[in-house]
Design a protein around this motif. Structure first.
Motif, PDB file in Angstrom:
ATOM      1  N   TYR A  62      -3.041  13.393  27.575  1.00  0.00           N
ATOM      2  CA  TYR A  62      -4.229  13.989  26.142  1.00  0.00           C
ATOM      3  C   TYR A  62      -5.261  15.374  27.080  1.00  0.00           C
ATOM      4  CZ  TYR A  62      -7.656  15.583  23.239  1.00  0.00           C
ATOM      5  OH  TYR A  62      -9.410  16.152  22.058  1.00  0.00           O
ATOM      6  N   ASN A  63      -4.755  16.217  27.247  1.00  0.00           N
ATOM      7  CA  ASN A  63      -5.739  17.421  27.954  1.00  0.00           C
ATOM      8  C   ASN A  63      -7.272  17.406  28.151  1.00  0.00           C
ATOM      9  OD1 ASN A  63      -3.436  18.680  29.086  1.00  0.00           O
ATOM     10  ND2 ASN A  63      -2.587  19.588  27.863  1.00  0.00           N
ATOM     11  N   LEU A  64      -8.050  17.024  28.196  1.00  0.00           N
ATOM     12  CA  LEU A  64      -8.848  16.682  28.244  1.00  0.00           C
ATOM     13  C   LEU A  64      -9.485  18.359  28.912  1.00  0.00           C
ATOM     14  CD1 LEU A  64     -10.380  13.618  29.984  1.00  0.00           C
ATOM     15  CD2 LEU A  64      -9.864  14.107  27.565  1.00  0.00           C
ATOM     16  N   ASN A  65      -9.175  18.833  29.093  1.00  0.00           N
ATOM     17  CA  ASN A  65      -9.730  20.378  29.660  1.00  0.00           C
ATOM     18  C   ASN A  65      -7.532  20.565  30.663  1.00  0.00           C
ATOM     19  OD1 ASN A  65     -10.426  20.053  32.481  1.00  0.00           O
ATOM     20  ND2 ASN A  65     -12.006  18.941  31.856  1.00  0.00           N
ATOM     21  N   ARG A  66      -8.601  21.926  31.267  1.00  0.00           N
ATOM     22  CA  ARG A  66      -7.600  22.429  32.003  1.00  0.00           C
ATOM     23  C   ARG A  66      -7.214  21.619  33.186  1.00  0.00           C
ATOM     24  NH1 ARG A  66      -5.857  27.825  31.605  1.00  0.00           N
ATOM     25  NH2 ARG A  66      -5.198  28.007  33.776  1.00  0.00           N
ATOM     26  N   SER A  67      -7.902  20.998  33.669  1.00  0.00           N
ATOM     27  CA  SER A  67      -7.694  19.643  35.262  1.00  0.00           C
ATOM     28  C   SER A  67      -7.307  18.994  34.903  1.00  0.00           C
ATOM     29  CB  SER A  67      -9.444  20.585  36.000  1.00  0.00           C
ATOM     30  OG  SER A  67      -9.241  21.979  36.633  1.00  0.00           O
ATOM     31  N   PHE A  68      -8.159  17.957  33.429  1.00  0.00           N
ATOM     32  CA  PHE A  68      -7.966  16.581  33.828  1.00  0.00           C
ATOM     33  C   PHE A  68      -7.416  16.344  32.412  1.00  0.00           C
ATOM     34  CE2 PHE A  68     -11.208  16.897  36.493  1.00  0.00           C
ATOM     35  CZ  PHE A  68     -11.321  15.959  37.064  1.00  0.00           C
ATOM     36  N   SER A  69      -7.064  15.368  32.504  1.00  0.00           N
ATOM     37  CA  SER A  69      -5.543  14.947  30.994  1.00  0.00           C
ATOM     38  C   SER A  69      -6.266  13.032  31.296  1.00  0.00           C
ATOM     39  CB  SER A  69      -4.423  14.789  30.943  1.00  0.00           C
ATOM     40  OG  SER A  69      -4.021  14.665  32.478  1.00  0.00           O
ATOM     41  N   LEU A  70      -5.775  12.557  29.921  1.00  0.00           N
ATOM     42  CA  LEU A  70      -5.985  11.467  29.618  1.00  0.00           C
ATOM     43  C   LEU A  70      -4.068  10.907  29.529  1.00  0.00           C
ATOM     44  CD1 LEU A  70      -8.624   9.697  27.845  1.00  0.00           C
ATOM     45  CD2 LEU A  70      -8.215   9.646  30.453  1.00  0.00           C
ATOM     46  N   GLN A  71      -3.584   9.435  30.252  1.00  0.00           N
ATOM     47  CA  GLN A  71      -2.373   9.062  29.701  1.00  0.00           C
ATOM     48  C   GLN A  71      -2.083   8.236  29.447  1.00  0.00           C
ATOM     49  OE1 GLN A  71       0.351  10.924  32.304  1.00  0.00           O
ATOM     50  NE2 GLN A  71       1.901   8.878  32.085  1.00  0.00           N
ATOM     51  N   THR A  72      -1.429   8.007  28.676  1.00  0.00           N
ATOM     52  CA  THR A  72      -0.911   6.480  27.923  1.00  0.00           C
ATOM     53  C   THR A  72       0.779   6.109  27.752  1.00  0.00           C
ATOM     54  OG1 THR A  72      -0.823   3.739  27.292  1.00  0.00           O
ATOM     55  CG2 THR A  72      -1.435   6.105  25.944  1.00  0.00           C
ATOM     56  N   GLU A  73       1.251   5.087  27.789  1.00  0.00           N
ATOM     57  CA  GLU A  73       2.771   4.667  28.339  1.00  0.00           C
ATOM     58  C   GLU A  73       2.697   3.694  27.297  1.00  0.00           C
ATOM     59  OE1 GLU A  73       3.605   4.506  32.169  1.00  0.00           O
ATOM     60  OE2 GLU A  73       3.288   6.045  31.985  1.00  0.00           O
ATOM     61  N   VAL A  74       4.327   3.119  27.171  1.00  0.00           N
ATOM     62  CA  VAL A  74       4.900   2.241  26.865  1.00  0.00           C
ATOM     63  C   VAL A  74       6.361   1.933  27.349  1.00  0.00           C
ATOM     64  CG1 VAL A  74       5.571   0.222  24.693  1.00  0.00           C
ATOM     65  CG2 VAL A  74       3.684   1.925  24.534  1.00  0.00           C
ATOM     66  N   GLY A  75       6.035   0.866  28.384  1.00  0.00           N
ATOM     67  CA  GLY A  75       7.383   1.085  29.513  1.00  0.00           C
ATOM     68  C   GLY A  75       7.899  -0.350  29.648  1.00  0.00           C
ATOM     69  N   TYR A  76       8.675  -0.065  30.496  1.00  0.00           N
ATOM     70  CA  TYR A  76      10.143  -1.421  30.925  1.00  0.00           C
ATOM     71  C   TYR A  76       9.527  -1.740  32.393  1.00  0.00           C
ATOM     72  CZ  TYR A  76      13.480  -4.719  31.785  1.00  0.00           C
ATOM     73  OH  TYR A  76      14.197  -5.589  31.802  1.00  0.00           O
ATOM     74  N   VAL A  77       9.258  -2.109  33.179  1.00  0.00           N
ATOM     75  CA  VAL A  77       9.497  -2.461  34.149  1.00  0.00           C
ATOM     76  C   VAL A  77      10.119  -3.980  34.894  1.00  0.00           C
ATOM     77  CG1 VAL A  77       7.149  -3.170  34.530  1.00  0.00           C
ATOM     78  CG2 VAL A  77       8.224  -2.330  36.172  1.00  0.00           C
ATOM     79  N   ALA A  78      10.885  -3.862  35.502  1.00  0.00           N
ATOM     80  CA  ALA A  78      12.047  -5.424  36.394  1.00  0.00           C
ATOM     81  C   ALA A  78      10.980  -5.204  37.550  1.00  0.00           C
ATOM     82  CB  ALA A  78      12.553  -5.279  35.863  1.00  0.00           C
ATOM     83  N   PHE A 122       8.745  -6.929  32.257  1.00  0.00           N
ATOM     84  CA  PHE A 122       7.912  -7.361  31.508  1.00  0.00           C
ATOM     85  C   PHE A 122       7.887  -5.743  30.428  1.00  0.00           C
ATOM     86  CE2 PHE A 122       5.970  -8.645  35.729  1.00  0.00           C
ATOM     87  CZ  PHE A 122       5.222  -9.576  35.179  1.00  0.00           C
ATOM     88  N   LEU A 123       6.818  -5.576  29.784  1.00  0.00           N
ATOM     89  CA  LEU A 123       6.482  -4.493  28.430  1.00  0.00           C
ATOM     90  C   LEU A 123       5.348  -4.324  29.784  1.00  0.00           C
ATOM     91  CD1 LEU A 123       7.354  -2.806  26.437  1.00  0.00           C
ATOM     92  CD2 LEU A 123       5.746  -4.699  24.958  1.00  0.00           C
ATOM     93  N   ARG A 124       5.063  -2.572  29.933  1.00  0.00           N
ATOM     94  CA  ARG A 124       3.374  -2.727  30.500  1.00  0.00           C
ATOM     95  C   ARG A 124       3.423  -1.215  29.960  1.00  0.00           C
ATOM     96  NH1 ARG A 124       4.347  -0.590  36.673  1.00  0.00           N
ATOM     97  NH2 ARG A 124       4.676   1.349  35.093  1.00  0.00           N
ATOM     98  N   VAL A 125       1.831  -1.296  29.313  1.00  0.00           N
ATOM     99  CA  VAL A 125       0.824  -0.388  28.272  1.00  0.00           C
ATOM    100  C   VAL A 125      -0.270  -0.189  30.086  1.00  0.00           C
ATOM    101  CG1 VAL A 125      -0.613  -0.156  26.864  1.00  0.00           C
ATOM    102  CG2 VAL A 125       1.822  -1.252  26.361  1.00  0.00           C
ATOM    103  N   PRO A 126       0.012   0.605  30.691  1.00  0.00           N
ATOM    104  CA  PRO A 126      -1.637   1.759  31.071  1.00  0.00           C
ATOM    105  C   PRO A 126      -2.139   2.742  30.495  1.00  0.00           C
ATOM    106  CG  PRO A 126       0.643   2.525  31.825  1.00  0.00           C
ATOM    107  CD  PRO A 126       1.135   2.703  30.905  1.00  0.00           C
ATOM    108  N   LEU A 127      -3.936   2.585  31.278  1.00  0.00           N
ATOM    109  CA  LEU A 127      -4.541   4.407  30.594  1.00  0.00           C
ATOM    110  C   LEU A 127      -4.812   4.414  31.989  1.00  0.00           C
ATOM    111  CD1 LEU A 127      -5.928   5.994  29.272  1.00  0.00           C
ATOM    112  CD2 LEU A 127      -7.934   4.095  28.295  1.00  0.00           C
ATOM    113  N   LEU A 128      -4.161   5.729  31.985  1.00  0.00           N
ATOM    114  CA  LEU A 128      -4.603   6.837  33.564  1.00  0.00           C
ATOM    115  C   LEU A 128      -5.514   7.661  32.700  1.00  0.00           C
ATOM    116  CD1 LEU A 128      -0.818   6.950  34.497  1.00  0.00           C
ATOM    117  CD2 LEU A 128      -2.843   4.613  35.417  1.00  0.00           C
TER     118      LEU A 128
END
Length: 226
Positions: A62-78, A122-128
């Motif tokens: 999600y773009n907050l403005n032209r320079s910053f954004s928030l990102q989340t995901e649902v991922g798999y990592v071994a 793991f099932l991984r969910v980050p917030l960046l």
């Protein structure tokens, strides 16, 4: 794996059904790559060989403005590990003849590989939160927190409950959390699609091997489209 696919499908549906005004600020895509395990913590004598494992995720940004954004995901990592430790080898006295006695003694440290490997999925969910350059070849860097759920847990709830009553600690934990740092370089291949190459660094905070006070971590490299 069915649970992971279901969660990924739900994320896609939620993004597609967003309103038009919200969709202008949303982007989503898929990321695939490899990670190299990095066991860290209170390691003293033992060392662990980094092993390559798969990493994949579906993300929403999600773009907050032209320079910053928030990102989340649902991922798999071994994370795959193999222990590497050193043992000493002592040489014995050597005699050449009756007149000259030669004594040689030394210690040689040789790597020895433990046959047993320790693997975690793991099932991984980050917030960046990410900063992006306003250029056609776009650089994005950022970081944040993640929460992960252990998928290959061989212990039943009954076994964990019994261990808790007897005041015994059973590892690994059923979940982990930690810090995630990310950077990617993207380039538009159409007006609406960008190809990117990304790297990530994850450092878990839960102890997964009690005898070594060690924690999970990884360095990741991959590519994707958004």
């Amino acid at each position: 794996m069915k649970t992971i696919n279901l969660i990924l499908c739900i994320c896609v549906v939620l993004v597609i059904t967003s309103t038009t005004s919200l969709a202008q600020k949303l982007s989503f895509g898929q990321y695939t790559g490899i990670n190299f395990s990095n066991l860290h913590g209170g390691l003293i004598t033992n060392r662990w060989v980094p092993k390559a494992g798969p990493t994949t995720a579906l993300f929403v940004e999600y773009n907050l403005n032209r320079s910053f954004s928030l990102q989340t995901e649902v991922g798999y990592v071994a994370h795959y590990y193999e222990m590497k430790y050193y043992r000493s080898q002592q040489t014995y006295p050597t005699y050449y003849d009756d007149l000259i006695h030669y004594y040689s003694s030394s210690t040689i440290w040789q790597p020895v590989y433990e046959p047993n490997k320790i693997d975690y999925s793991f099932l991984r969910v980050p917030l960046l939160i990410k900063y992006k350059t306003p250029t056609r070849l776009q650089l994005a860097i950022g970081g944040g927190l993640y929460y992960s759920i252990l998928l290959n847990d061989d212990l039943t709830n009954a076994e964990r409950d019994a261990a808790k009553k007897e005041d015994r600690r059973i590892y690994p934990p059923t979940h982990d959390w930690g810090y995630l740092f990310a950077a990617d370089l993207s380039y538009p291949i159409t007006n609406e699609i960008r190809f990117f190459i990304a790297s990530k660094l994850a450092t878990g905070q839960k102890v997964f091997i009690e005898s070594l006070k060690s924690k999970n971590g990884s360095s990741e490299l991959g590519f994707g489209i958004k």
